[in-house]
Design an enzyme around this catalytic site. Structure first.
Site, short mmCIF file in Angstrom:
data_model
loop_
_atom_site.label_atom_id
_atom_site.label_comp_id
_atom_site.label_asym_id
_atom_site.label_seq_id
_atom_site.Cartn_x
_atom_site.Cartn_y
_atom_site.Cartn_z
N GLU A 476 -51.19 49.36 51.87
CA GLU A 476 -52.09 48.79 52.88
C GLU A 476 -52.36 47.29 52.72
OE1 GLU A 476 -55.61 51.23 53.00
OE2 GLU A 476 -54.46 53.09 53.10
N ASP A 481 -59.86 46.17 55.86
CA ASP A 481 -60.85 47.22 55.66
C ASP A 481 -60.36 48.45 56.40
OD1 ASP A 481 -63.83 48.09 55.09
OD2 ASP A 481 -63.46 48.53 57.21
N CYS A 508 -68.94 44.07 50.22
CA CYS A 508 -69.52 43.95 51.55
C CYS A 508 -68.46 44.29 52.60
CB CYS A 508 -70.03 42.53 51.79
SG CYS A 508 -71.35 42.03 50.68
N ASP A 591 -57.88 59.88 56.52
CA ASP A 591 -59.04 59.80 55.62
C ASP A 591 -60.34 60.11 56.35
OD1 ASP A 591 -57.62 59.17 53.38
OD2 ASP A 591 -57.88 57.02 53.56
N HIS A 633 -58.66 62.77 52.90
CA HIS A 633 -59.36 62.38 51.67
C HIS A 633 -60.83 62.20 51.99
CE1 HIS A 633 -60.44 60.55 47.93
NE2 HIS A 633 -60.84 59.45 48.54
N HIS A 644 -67.28 74.93 53.00
CA HIS A 644 -66.72 75.76 54.07
C HIS A 644 -66.29 74.90 55.26
CE1 HIS A 644 -67.48 79.63 52.20
NE2 HIS A 644 -68.69 79.20 51.87
N HIS A 687 -63.69 53.54 40.38
CA HIS A 687 -64.77 52.57 40.49
C HIS A 687 -65.12 51.93 39.15
CE1 HIS A 687 -65.17 55.10 44.08
NE2 HIS A 687 -65.57 54.00 44.65
#
Length: 751
Positions: A476, A481, A508, A591, A633, A644, A687
């Site tokens: 990507e 974004d 941001c 996603d 994802h 569920h 992260h």
């Protein structure tokens, strides 16, 4: 009638705090330089509100990370892994908790042995700072009940441990903070209790009542404001809240909590101040001043003019700062918007009406903008509305069940057991960002831009082949974004240049503004996906963002129901999915990172949301062949309560954040939930900068195999890799692939 603001964006109009934080983290600037930037931002925010005429201005709503972590520091509730030995908590420990140098602290981790202490005086220091500037300020604290309800049992603590049992241990710290604020001259104090909008059980409400009863004597002499936001307050909670002694005022969100207005109209505590949140702090549309004025006039008749304080629905943290310097927005569209700067003006303009100072010009301009928006042809696209309406009444499932589809896909893809993949983005290096900026600014030609992006894609493809990853992504590099990239290519969207909003940490985003009906004029990703596919013989995923995530991460039009807009986005993504399939892309990831994020807080509203959100996802891929493998994802949350609905999405493979939640997702499968599609619970936390070892990843895979069949398990990170560095990505992925191969060998040897 006077005015109040709950909170304000803290990153700054030009993201000053973001750049100061990242410079400090990279060792390029000092603590003093960081603190100077922060102090300048606080000062400008306070003065801006004071100059606008706001009476009740918040302090301690500023944060270097978030207010829950600030409260953890205030209470000295630092987990032992961060090596804190008491005393004042400095930036080293604070940012270690925030950034995850020893695994990040995503919510407070508490247990019976935690030793609480008054370890951060930030709330008091910032009050004194504002007072020295001559600004009359209201210090803000996360309330004790909400802090505990937002926490989780620490590792090694029994999951049945009652976090609210700690309330007696944290209240002495709150009393110390209150005493120091009183000594410094505070006359008001604001407690944010956002959990009061949840469906609380009786013992939880009792803990809330107990907390404020215990604090009552300490709070004597102070005006106490309790804040709720993001939803209606349940009836029993409303009764408890309005009957509290020692509480001067209560603030309700009347934008997302319209039923709270009905409760107020029936009964409100005599003598208490009412802070109605009528200006929406979660969207960027101009307030309907005439409607808000009508609401305030009704409330004036109930509690009295001198007891009503006009407020925002929640903190303005969720909005952009100011559209003044927006060059991409035309005059008409700008007139429909109000960012944080304008929302402050709206709040004060409403309050001034009740002291005989109505700004007739301002109100007339607002009415004209509302009329313009209602009648503008750019808002409505009749064919799109008809197409979306036609899709509402069908289930939109694929022709075959997931078992049959997986068999057909395996014959075509021929993947090994425990296939490895990544989830879309690769590191967004500075050179890459410069290429995109230069192309947008027309400093380089389209050919130069395309060649630069192709070169980056080729680099990412080769890296994945070297690491022996099974299903590849193109990385990507063309995307700024995951929502903005698609919104820029869809009709009905507008974009800002400087409309930055804090996402998490220093990251941001510029949320798109959905102002009209949504459609896809042309293909958005086919060129880049087919380019990447031509560079390898391995399966290459097409990468899309799902409709609910695009919706939840945008400023959504408020003139029609959110689900109507979501169906329109779903149809646009459906067109893209089918074009990718026609172009030969046989694995497509759609996603839905923000699926859980949009879940309403009140249980009574959740089933309807999940129904249309899941339906929207199914619309996107209902027309593809069995041999086309659809991945999705989801991240950023706990999924056990909506598993569920996730299964009902009917994706062929779902990858889910798992490592940050310490494998909690797996407990669902231990409890007997049967899942027949492919699933990839994340094996490491992207992260955090730390690199997991092969042994650590293998251990996590084995934990998954204890509850999941090996023929459906995928091996992947928790999320995309755009925020990481290649020096972290390469070894982490190498260890991930090595772990998958190790477990494959072990499984083969046990047959």
């Amino acid at each position: 009638m006077v005015s109040h603001i709950v909170g304000y964006p803290r990153m700054g109009p030009k993201r000053e705090l973001k750049f100061a934080l990242e410079s400090f983290w990279d060792g390029k600037s000092s603590v003093d330089e960081l603190q100077k930037v922060a102090a300048n931002l606080r000062s400008s925010i306070w003065k801006q509100m004071a100059d606008a005429g706001i009476k009740y201005i918040p302090s301690n709503s500023f944060s270097y990370y978030d207010q829950v972590l600030d409260t953890t520091a205030m209470l000295g509730a630092v987990p032992s892994r961060y090596g804190w030995n008491g005393g004042k908590i400095g930036f080293d420990v604070y940012f270690s908790m925030a950034r995850g140098n020893a695994s990040s602290l995503h919510c407070p981790e508490l247990g019976p042995d935690v030793k609480f202490s008054f370890a951060s005086h930030k709330a008091v220091d910032e009050y004194k700072e504002a007072k020295a500037l001559g600004v009359n300020i209201v210090p803000v604290l996360i309330g004790p009940a909400s802090y505990l309800l937002l926490s989780k049992p620490a590792k090694g603590v029994d999951k049945s441990f009652s976090l609210l049992s700690l309330i007696g241990k944290i209240l002495p710290i709150y009393k110390e903070v209150v005493a120091e604020l009183k000594a410094a001259g505070a006359t008001w104090i604001q407690f944010d209790e956002p959990t009061l909008v949840l469906d609380l059980e009786s013992h939880q409400l009792q803990a809330f009542t107990h907390a404020y009863s215990e604090l009552e004597s300490s709070l004597s002499g102070l005006n106490v404001l309790i804040e709720t936001y993001f939803a209606d307050v349940p009836v029993e909670t409303y009764k408890t809240l309005t009957s509290l002694k020692g509480v001067t005022g209560i603030r309700f969100d009347l934008v997302r909590g319209t039923k709270s207005l009905d409760l107020i109209k029936v009964e409100f505590s005599f003598g208490k101040y009412l802070f109605p949140g009528v200006v929406n702090g979660r969207n960027n549309w101009a307030n309907d001043l005439a409607s808000s004025l009508g609401t305030l006039q009704a409330l004036e008749g109930i509690v009295g003019r001198d007891k009503v304080v006009v407020s925002t629905s929640c903190s303005l943290l969720h909005t952009a700062v100011d559209p003044v310097n927006e060059t991409k927005l035309d005059k008409e569209l700008k007139s429909w918007l109000a960012f944080a700067t304008q929302q402050i003006v709206e709040v004060n303009a409403l309050a001034k009406v009740f002291v005989g100072q109505k700004d007739e010009v301002f109100f007339a301009s607002n009415a004209m903008a509302y009329a313009s928006r209602k009648s503008s042809p750019r808002v409505t696209n009749e064919p799109v509305q008809k197409a979306a309406a036609a899709f509402r009444d069908s289930d939109h499932r694929r022709a075959s069940n997931v078992s049959a589809r997986l068999d057909a896909q395996q014959k075509k893809l021929n993947l090994p057991i425990l296939p490895t993949t990544t989830l879309g983005s690769y590191p967004q290096i500075m050179v890459l960002r410069k290429v995109r900026r230069d192309y947008k600014a027309k400093k380089i030609s389209e050919d130069d831009y395309v060649n630069a992006i192709k070169e980056e894609i080729n680099k990412v493809v080769k890296l994945q082949e070297e690491l022996d990853i099974d299903v590849l992504v193109h990385g990507e590099p063309e995307r700024n974004d995951m929502v903005e990239y698609f919104g820029e290519q869809l009709s009905g969207f507008a974009f800002t240049v400087n409309g930055w909003v804090q996402s998490y940490k220093s990251r941001c985003v510029k949320p798109p503004i959905i102002y009209g009906d949504v459609s896809r004029p042309k293909a958005m990703t086919v060129f880049w996906s087919t380019t990447a596919r031509s560079m390898t013989k391995r399966p290459m995923k097409g990468m899309l963002t799902g409709p609910t995530t695009i919706l939840n991460w945008s400023f959504v039009r408020n003139d029609q129901p959110r689900h109507e807009t979501c169906y329109q986005i779903a149809l646009a993504i459906k067109d893209e999915v089918e074009d990718l399939e026609k172009a030969g892309i046989t694995v497509i990831q759609i996603d839905e990172a923000a699926l859980r994020e949009g879940l309403p807080l009140r249980k009574s509203e959740q089933s309807f949301y999940l129904e249309w959100a899941v339906h929207s996802f199914r619309i996107t891929n209902c027309g593809v062949n069995d041999t086309t493998q659809i991945h999705t994802h989801t991240c950023y949350s706990n999924f056990n309560d909506i598993i569920h609905s996730i299964i009902n999405m009917d994706a062929d493979v779902i990858t889910i954040e798992n490592s940050r939640s310490d494998g909690k997702l797996l407990s669902v499968f231990r409890e007997g939930i049967k899942y027949g599609a492919g699933i990839g619970p994340g094996v490491y936390d992207i992260h955090s900068p730390r690199i997991p070892s092969t042994k650590e990843v293998a251990h996590r895979i084995n934990k998954m195999l204890a509850v999941l069949e090996s023929n459906i398990l995928w091996v992947n990170p928790d999320c995309g890799l755009k925020t990481r560095k290649y020096s972290e990505v390469r070894p982490a992925l190498s260890n991930m692939v090595a772990a998958a191969k190790l477990i494959r060998t072990q499984l083969a040897n046990t047959k």
